[in-house]
Design an enzyme around this catalytic site. Structure first.
Site, PDB file in Angstrom:
ATOM      1  N   ARG A 219       0.818  -1.224   0.000  1.00 33.33           N
ATOM      2  CA  ARG A 219       0.000   0.000   0.000  1.00 33.33           C
ATOM      3  C   ARG A 219       0.848   1.267   0.000  1.00 33.33           C
ATOM      4  O   ARG A 219       0.560   2.197  -0.781  1.00 33.33           O
ATOM      5  CB  ARG A 219      -0.972  -0.020   1.179  1.00 33.33           C
ATOM      6  CG  ARG A 219      -2.138  -0.985   0.985  1.00 33.33           C
ATOM      7  CD  ARG A 219      -3.086  -0.942   2.166  1.00 33.33           C
ATOM      8  NE  ARG A 219      -2.439  -1.374   3.393  1.00 33.33           N
ATOM      9  CZ  ARG A 219      -2.963  -1.236   4.602  1.00 33.33           C
ATOM     10  NH1 ARG A 219      -4.145  -0.646   4.746  1.00 33.33           N
ATOM     11  NH2 ARG A 219      -2.323  -1.674   5.669  1.00 33.33           N
TER      12      ARG A 219
ATOM     13  N   ASN B  96      -6.481  -2.793   1.691  1.00 32.38           N
ATOM     14  CA  ASN B  96      -6.350  -4.243   1.820  1.00 32.38           C
ATOM     15  C   ASN B  96      -7.729  -4.845   2.025  1.00 32.38           C
ATOM     16  O   ASN B  96      -8.497  -4.369   2.858  1.00 32.38           O
ATOM     17  CB  ASN B  96      -5.502  -4.610   3.044  1.00 32.38           C
ATOM     18  CG  ASN B  96      -4.020  -4.598   2.750  1.00 32.38           C
ATOM     19  OD1 ASN B  96      -3.609  -4.573   1.601  1.00 32.38           O
ATOM     20  ND2 ASN B  96      -3.214  -4.613   3.800  1.00 32.38           N
TER      21      ASN B  96
END
Length: 778
Positions: A22, A40
Site C-alpha cells: 500500500r 487491503n
C-alpha cells in the site's frame, strides 16, 4: 487545453499484504499525480486511481515495474469506473476483511540491510534492538493469526506502539508504514536470560552478551528464534568438539550431521568450498540451510558431521542472531561459527513457547535466551542444496522462508486436503489453482508430532478460509494420517480417497511442473505400502493425471528384510538376507558385521528359511543400505539415509564404468536385477577391490540400469516424458547423473523444483489427485 479525466480500478492478488504494497502504491500515486484510494481486503489489494491519460499510463507502468522487494503478484484485473468529482488526494483506506480471501500469506524474511544499518548505528534508537524490522523484512507467517494481515491479527497486538513507532507506522512514506511487527525497546518485545529452572539472570543486550559468553565457554544455549527454538553451541576447536559431544549425548542424536550458522558470508567461505550458486542461496531473503562441501582445512569439530564431507551452513536471519554473533565473535579466537540445530528431543517437533521450551529442553541446554514475542506457528529451518549441472536448488526440507508460498496448479478446482505420509510429513490444502504445502512437520510416530500436525491441519484452512470437499490419504491402513483422513472425512461427510505412496510421488512432480497427460514415473525411495501388499520402493509407473489411471510397469528385484522394521535400522540384516537368498553362506566368518552381531547373524538363516517376520521389498533405498553394510561402511543407522550417505561419500570418483545391472523382461513386470548388481559388489569385495571403487561402480551400475528400465518401458508405451521422484533422488550422484543419463537417451525429464523429492512432496501428490477426482466427477 482540457485533459480527459478517467478512473480505473485494479484488484491485485498474490503476496501483497505485509510487504509494503500500500505505501508503494501511495508513493507511485503521488509521483504520477493521480488521486484515488488503496485498501487491503480479503480479495486482495483494491486500488482506484483517477487522472489524465498520461498520469494513468505512468501509474500503470510503475505498478508493474517498481514492485516492493517482497511483493509477488499472481493476478491483476483492471476495470473502468466513473470519475469522482472534486477528488483532490490519494488516500490509504483501513483494511477490510470478509469470508473467502484471495491473499497469499507472506513467509518470514531475513533482516534487510537497512535494518542492519539501523541496528549498527549507536545514534539510532534501534541500536542493537533484537526485534528490528520494516516492511521489507522480519516475521510474517509465524506471528499471523488471520487475514487480512494487520497488527491486531498478529502476536504483536499486545504491544501498543510508542509515539515514535506509531509515527513511523502511520507515515505512508516511511519504510515502516504498516510494518505489523514494528517496535522498539520502548514499546516492543525484549529478551532475557534464564537458567534451566527458569530463574531470570538479566535482560536486554546484557542477556545476549552473557549468552555469547556461555557459548564461548563451551555451554549449550536454547535460543528462541523466529519459528521456534534452536540449540546452539560452539562448532570449532576442542571446546566445540566437547560441546557437540555433550549435545549429542543429551539429545540422543549420535550420527546425524548438525547444521551450523556462520557469522557472515566470509566466515561461510572459510568453512565450505562455496560455488557461486551456493553463495547466492545463502544470502537470499529466505536464508535456508545450504548443504555445501566442507573445506578440507575448515577448523570444524569432527563431531559435527561424522562420515560425510558435506556441511549444512546458514547465515543469521534475525536481528537477535546478528547481535549474538557480534558479541560471540569478540569472545573467541576461532571462527565465529555456531551449531544451530532444532530445539527438540530427537523425533519431537521444535519447541515453540517459553514454558514449553523450559519444560522440554531443560535437560538439553545450560542457559535459555528467551523473548516475549509469541510464536504462533512453529517452523523449522529449510534445507536445500544446489543441483549439480543445473545450478538450481533442491529441497531436503521446505519450511521457514518458503512456507506458505503456494505451488501453482494448471487449473482451478475445489479445495482438497492431502494428509501426507507417515515420515517427513507435510499436509497440503488447495484453493482454486493454488496448493499450500505445509512446513515440514516430521515423522508421525509420537503424540507430540501428531499434536503439531493437528495444529497445522486446523490453522491452514482457517487462514485460507476454505471448505475442503475431499480428503486423500496413503493406502497404508495403520498410518496415523490414514486414520486422521477417515475421521476428517466422516465428520464433514466428504469423500475420502486412498492413493498409493509412489503414485502420489509421481502425481506430485507432475503437478509441480503443470504437466497434464500421461508420463512414466520412476519413484525411488525407502519404503511405501504397495497395492499388492508388499513393500515398494523402486517403482516404474505409467501415470495419467487426468484420467487418474496409473499402472505399475516395473520394479527393482525383491530383497528380504529379516526382522522387518529392525532390518531398516540394522541394514547388515538386509545384506545377509540377500547373500542367503543367493546361496552364499560359507563366508560368514568374513562378513563385516560378524564381530558386532555374530549371535544375531547365526540365527538369521532360521528367519529366512521359515519366512518369519521377513517381508520382501523392491526398495531402492534398502538396496543402498545393504551394499553399505556389506562393505562394512554402515551396519546400523542412527538417522534415515545414513548408510546411503556414507556409501556415496566413499565413492572413488575417478571410476567411469559401472557394474552391469541386467533387465529381466520375461515376467509380468519389468524387473531390474538389483540382486545381480549386489552380487557383483560382493564378489569384488571378496577379491579385495577397494571400497571406493565398488561404491562408485554400484552407483553407476544402478543409474545405467534405471535408465535402461525406463527406455524399455518407453519403447513399449511410446511415452517420452519421465518424472523422477523419491528420497533416493536426494543422492548427489543419482540426483545428478540419472536425469543426465535419461536426457542423453532423448527423454524429457521433469523433477521437483519447489518441494523435496522425498516424502515431503507426498501431500501435494495426494491433493492433486483429489482435486482432479472432483473435477472428473463434475
Amino acid at each position: 487545453m482540457t485533459h480527459l479525466v478517467r478512473r480505473k480500478r485494479y484488484i491485485i492478488t498474490g503476496q501483497v499484504q505485509g510487504v509494503g504494497f500500500r505505501p508503494f502504491v501511495y508513493r507511485i500515486a503521488l509521483e504520477n499525480k493521480v488521486t484515488g484510494t488503496v485498501s487491503n481486503t480479503s480479495d486482495g489489494v483494491f486500488i482506484e486511481v483517477q487522472g489524465d491519460e498520461e498520469a494513468l499510463a505512468g501509474f500503470a507502468f510503475d505498478l508493474v515495474d517498481k514492485l516492493p522487494p517482497l511483493a509477488e503478484v499472481t493476478s491483476k484485473t483492471e476495470d473502468e469506473l466513473p470519475a469522482v468529482d472534486d477528488e483532490t488526494e490519494f488516500t490509504i483506506l483501513a483494511s477490510e476483511g470478509k469470508k473467502g480471501n484471495r491473499v497469499l500469506i507472506s513467509a518470514d524474511v531475513a533482516t534487510c540491510d537497512d535494518c542492519l544499518r539501523d541496528m549498527a548505528d549507536p545514534e539510532n534508537r534501534r541500536y542493537e534492538y533484537p526485534f528490528t524490522n520494516c516492511t521489507n523484512c522480519g516475521p510474517r507467517y509465524t506471528i499471523t493469526k488471520s487475514i487480512p494481515y494487520d497488527r491486531a491479527k498478529t502476536s504483536m497486538s499486545c504491544f501498543p506502539l510508542c509515539p515514535d513507532c506509531k509515527s513511523e507506522y502511520e507515515d505512508p512514506l516511511d519504510r515502516r508504514f504498516h510494518a505489523q511487527p514494528n517496535a522498539c525497546d520502548v514499546c516492543g518485545p525484549y529478551v532475557w536470560l534464564t537458567k534451566p529452572d527458569g530463574t531470570e539472570q538479566c535482560r536486554g543486550t546484557e542477556a545476549i552478551v552473557q549468552t555469547a559468553e556461555a557459548l564461548a565457554n563451551g555451554h549449550i544455549a536454547a535460543v528462541k528464534g523466529l519459528g521456534g527454538f534452536h540449540l546452539a553451541c560452539m562448532a570449532t576447536g576442542d571446546q566445540g568438539q566437547q560441546a557437540i559431544e555433550t549435545l549429542r549425548t543429551r539429545k540422543n542424536r549420535w550420527g546425524k550431521p548438525l547444521a551450523v550458522m556462520a557469522k557472515d558470508i566470509e566466515t561461510a567461505r572459510a568453512i565450505a568450498d562455496l560455488t557461486e550458486e551456493e553463495e547466492k542461496l545463502l544470502v537470499t531473503k529466505e536464508r535456508p540451510i545450504v548443504l555445501c562441501k566442507q573445506r578440507s582445512d575448515a577448523p570444524i569439530a569432527k563431531a559435527l558431521n561424522p562420515g560425510t564431507q558435506y556441511i549444512g551452513v546458514m547465515l543469521p536471519y534475525t536481528p537477535l542472531h546478528h547481535i549474538l554473533f557480534k558479541y560471540f565473535a569478540q569472545k573467541i579466537s576461532e571462527l565465529p561459527v555456531l551449531v544451530m540445530t532444532s530445539g527438540n528431543m530427537s523425533s519431537e517437533p521444535i519447541a515453540l513457547g517459553n514454558r514449553e521450551a523450559l519444560k522440554r529442553l531443560h535437560v538439553l541446554a545450560d542457559v535459555f535466551l528467551l523473548h516475549n514475542r509469541d510464536i504462533l506457528v512453529r517452523v523449522d529451518d529449510s534445507v536445500v542444496r544446489v543441483q549439480k549441472g543445473t545450478g538450481k536448488p533442491q529441497f531436503f526440507r521446505r519450511a521457514r522462508g518458503f512456507t506458505p508460498r503456494p505451488v501453482f496448479m494448471e487449473n482451478k478446482a475445489p479445495s482438497v486436503l492431502g494428509v501426507g505420509p507417515e515420515l517427513k510429513n507435510t499436509l497440503c490444502y488447495t484453493r482454486d489453482n493454488e496448493a499450500f504445502v505445509s512446513q515440514h512437520i516430521g515423522d508421525m510416530q509420537n503424540l507430540e508430532v501428531y499434536s503439531f500436525y493437528e495444529e497445522i491441519a486446523e490453522f491452514l484452512p482457517q487462514i485460507l478460509e476454505i471448505e475442503v470437499e475431499a480428503v486423500v490419504h496413503d493406502l497404508h491402513p495403520d498410518y496415523m494420517t490414514t486414520r486422521f483422513a477417515r475421521d476428517y472425512g466422516q465428520e464433514r461427510n466428504i469423500p475420502v480417497l486412498g492413493l498409493q505412496h509412489h503414485a502420489a510421488h509421481i502425481y506430485s512432480v507432475l503437478a509441480e511442473n503443470k504437466f497434464s497427460g500421461t508420463a512414466l514415473g520412476l519413484a525411488l525411495d525407502g519404503t511405501g505400502y504397495g497395492e499388492d501388499g508388499t513393500i515398494w520402493g523402486g517403482e516404474l509407473l505409467c501415470v495419467n493425471n487426468q484420467s487418474l489411471k496409473h499402472k505399475r510397469l516395473g520394479r527393482l528385484a525383491h530383497i528380504p528384510l529379516p526382522g522387518g522394521e529392525t532390518a531398516i535400522h540394522e541394514p547388515w540384516r538386509i545384506a545377509q538376507g540377500i547373500l542367503w537368498n543367493a546361496g552364499i553362506n560359507q563366508s560368514e566368518k568374513e562378513w563385516t558385521w560378524n564381530k558386532q552381531f555374530s549371535q544375531q547373524s547365526k540365527f538369521l538363516p532360521q528367519l529366512l528359511e521359515r519366512n518369519i517376520n521377513t517381508p520382501i521389498t523392491s526398495s531402492c533405498g534398502r538396496l543402498f543400505d545393504a551394499v553399505s553394510a556389506m562393505l562394512g561402511i554402515c551396519h546400523t543407522v542412527t538417522y534415515e539415509g545414513e548408510a546411503a550417505i556414507l556409501l556415496e561419500d566413499a565413492q572413488d570418483l575417478s571410476i567411469t564404468e559401472g557394474y552391469n545391472c541386467p533387465l529381466n523382461t520375461s515376467g509380468e513386470l519389468l524387473e531390474l536385477d538389483s540382486i545381480n548388481l549386489f552380487q557383483q559388489c560382493y564378489e569384488d569385495w571378496q577379491r579385495g577391490v577397494a571400497i571406493g571403487i565398488i561404491a562408485r561402480k554400484f552407483h553407476l551400475g544402478l543409474i545405467h540400469g534405471c535408465a535402461q528400465l525406463v527406455a524399455h518401458a518407453a519403447k513399449d508405451t511410446d511415452i517420452n516424458t519421465i518424472a523422477l521422484s523419491g528420497g533416493v533422488m536426494q543422492s548427489f550422484t543419482v540426483g545428478t547423473e540419472l536425469p543426465k543419463a535419461l536426457a542423453e537417451l532423448g527423454f524429457t525429464v521433469i523433477q521437483h523444483t519447489q518441494l523435496p523429492p522425498n516424502d515431503g512432496c507426498i501431500s501435494l501428490g495426494q491433493a492433486a489427485y483429489g482435486r482432479q477426482w472432483l473435477l472428473n466427477q463434475s
